[in-house]
Write a protein that holds these residues in place. Structure first.
Motif, short mmCIF file in Angstrom:
data_model
loop_
_atom_site.label_atom_id
_atom_site.label_comp_id
_atom_site.label_asym_id
_atom_site.label_seq_id
_atom_site.Cartn_x
_atom_site.Cartn_y
_atom_site.Cartn_z
N ALA A 89 -21.90 -14.21 -18.53
CA ALA A 89 -21.30 -15.53 -18.39
C ALA A 89 -20.21 -15.46 -17.33
N GLY A 90 -19.77 -16.60 -16.89
CA GLY A 90 -18.71 -16.67 -15.90
C GLY A 90 -17.34 -16.39 -16.50
N VAL A 91 -16.35 -16.27 -15.64
CA VAL A 91 -14.99 -15.97 -16.07
C VAL A 91 -14.46 -17.05 -17.01
N THR A 92 -14.73 -18.31 -16.71
CA THR A 92 -14.25 -19.40 -17.56
C THR A 92 -14.80 -19.27 -18.97
N THR A 93 -16.09 -19.01 -19.08
CA THR A 93 -16.72 -18.86 -20.39
C THR A 93 -16.11 -17.68 -21.14
N MET A 94 -15.90 -16.58 -20.43
CA MET A 94 -15.33 -15.41 -21.08
C MET A 94 -13.89 -15.66 -21.52
N LEU A 95 -13.12 -16.39 -20.73
CA LEU A 95 -11.74 -16.73 -21.13
C LEU A 95 -11.74 -17.60 -22.37
N ILE A 96 -12.61 -18.60 -22.40
CA ILE A 96 -12.70 -19.48 -23.57
C ILE A 96 -13.13 -18.68 -24.80
N ALA A 97 -14.13 -17.81 -24.63
CA ALA A 97 -14.59 -16.97 -25.74
C ALA A 97 -13.46 -16.07 -26.25
N GLY A 98 -12.72 -15.47 -25.33
CA GLY A 98 -11.60 -14.62 -25.73
C GLY A 98 -10.52 -15.39 -26.48
N LEU A 99 -10.22 -16.59 -26.01
CA LEU A 99 -9.24 -17.42 -26.71
C LEU A 99 -9.73 -17.80 -28.10
N LEU A 100 -11.02 -18.13 -28.23
CA LEU A 100 -11.57 -18.47 -29.53
C LEU A 100 -11.52 -17.27 -30.48
#
Length: 150
Positions: A89-100
């Motif tokens: 996934a892209g960086v944005t998706t990974m950041l959102i996943a990490g925050l979740l």
């Protein structure tokens, strides 16, 4: 069956267990990664940072040492000869996943290492419920990503 991967997994599991026991025996602390990192970054109690820094440094230095010695990191992508594959996934998706994940560990008062490794070893009913919830969410996520989402 890949015996080498099984042996490596066994050794890794034993080392995780020993680290958790050592931390509990020496400092009376639970080896929950999210709690250790959040305590390091957010809480900052006086005199409580050294062991947290050492623990996180150990988490990071192990894989780095393997990579630097040419041992590789294992076949974590399921492709022969690959060490670490391209992100799925892209960086944005990974950041959102990490925050979740971070929000989830806050809501659950712990993470898979704290509940799944340490809590289950202490026969904690709360940790059993949390671990079953983690596993159910992971199973549903993998099913949706692989079979529903395409």
């Amino acid at each position: 069956m890949d015996w080498m991967a099984s042996i490596q997994g066994l050794i890794g599991g034993v080392l995780i267990g020993l680290a958790a026991v050592w931390l509990m025996a020496s400092l009376g602390r639970i080896a929950g990664i999210s709690g250790i990192v959040s305590g390091l970054l957010l809480d900052r109690p006086q005199g409580d940072s050294a062991w947290r820094v050492a623990f996180v440094a150990g988490l990071v230095s192990g894989p780095l040492l393997l990579a630097l010695t040419g041992s590789g990191l294992g076949n974590v992508v399921g492709q022969s000869g690959a060490v670490v594959g391209e992100p799925v996934a892209g960086v944005t998706t990974m950041l959102i996943a990490g925050l979740l994940v971070g929000v989830g560990t806050g809501i659950g008062s712990g993470c898979t290492s704290g509940h799944g490794v340490c809590g289950l070893a202490r026969l904690s009913p709360r940790s059993l419920a949390a671990t079953l919830t983690f596993m159910a969410a992971a199973i549903v996520t993998v099913f949706v990503v692989r079979h529903v989402g395409g």
